[in-house]
Motif scaffolding. Structure first.
Motif, mmCIF file in Angstrom:
data_model
loop_
_atom_site.group_PDB
_atom_site.id
_atom_site.type_symbol
_atom_site.label_atom_id
_atom_site.label_comp_id
_atom_site.label_asym_id
_atom_site.label_seq_id
_atom_site.Cartn_x
_atom_site.Cartn_y
_atom_site.Cartn_z
ATOM 1 N N LYS A 187 23.873 -27.150 -1.735
ATOM 2 C CA LYS A 187 23.307 -28.236 -2.521
ATOM 3 C C LYS A 187 21.805 -28.383 -2.244
ATOM 4 C CE LYS A 187 25.320 -32.479 -3.924
ATOM 5 N NZ LYS A 187 26.041 -33.697 -3.584
ATOM 6 N N LYS A 188 21.394 -28.176 -0.988
ATOM 7 C CA LYS A 188 19.983 -28.266 -0.627
ATOM 8 C C LYS A 188 19.170 -27.174 -1.317
ATOM 9 C CE LYS A 188 20.610 -30.424 3.871
ATOM 10 N NZ LYS A 188 20.392 -30.295 5.310
ATOM 11 N N LEU A 189 19.764 -26.001 -1.482
ATOM 12 C CA LEU A 189 19.088 -24.900 -2.151
ATOM 13 C C LEU A 189 18.821 -25.251 -3.617
ATOM 14 C CD1 LEU A 189 18.034 -21.972 -2.165
ATOM 15 C CD2 LEU A 189 20.352 -21.263 -2.777
ATOM 16 N N TYR A 190 19.803 -25.840 -4.278
ATOM 17 C CA TYR A 190 19.626 -26.236 -5.672
ATOM 18 C C TYR A 190 18.559 -27.316 -5.807
ATOM 19 C CZ TYR A 190 23.769 -23.596 -7.062
ATOM 20 O OH TYR A 190 24.677 -22.599 -7.311
ATOM 21 N N VAL A 191 18.566 -28.269 -4.912
ATOM 22 C CA VAL A 191 17.562 -29.334 -4.944
ATOM 23 C C VAL A 191 16.169 -28.744 -4.719
ATOM 24 C CG1 VAL A 191 16.724 -31.405 -3.769
ATOM 25 C CG2 VAL A 191 19.159 -31.149 -4.259
ATOM 26 N N PHE A 192 16.051 -27.816 -3.768
ATOM 27 C CA PHE A 192 14.766 -27.171 -3.492
ATOM 28 C C PHE A 192 14.278 -26.380 -4.709
ATOM 29 C CE2 PHE A 192 12.494 -23.336 -2.118
ATOM 30 C CZ PHE A 192 11.358 -23.931 -1.600
ATOM 31 N N SER B 31 13.205 -28.710 -7.504
ATOM 32 C CA SER B 31 11.911 -29.333 -7.179
ATOM 33 C C SER B 31 10.767 -28.338 -7.367
ATOM 34 C CB SER B 31 11.906 -29.841 -5.742
ATOM 35 O OG SER B 31 12.897 -30.811 -5.554
#
Length: 68
Positions: A2-7, A10
């Motif tokens: 999920k952090k990869l998608y958010v990064f 962004s």
């Protein structure tokens, strides 16, 4: 994951924002200012004391000393 998608999202938004910021060259800026100043020919000049006169001649030029 999920952090990869958010990064990535962004990063994508940041790149879109940078791509839409146009920067004019010095020549384009001088050309634009010259065009706008020439549009003022024939208009009346006034200040806080009243009427001064009409714009007869106006132009922007680039020289070795700078922009005048």
């Amino acid at each position: 994951m999920k952090k990869l998608y958010v990064f990535l999202f962004s990063l994508f938004i940041a790149l879109i924002g940078i791509a839409q910021t146009p920067t004019l060259t010095k020549g384009e800026t001088i050309s634009y200012l010259d065009k706008k100043i020439k549009e003022s020919i024939g208009h009346a000049l006034t200040n806080s004391n009243g009427y001064i006169g009409k714009v007869v001649e106006a132009q922007v030029k680039e020289s070795a000393k700078g922009i005048s």
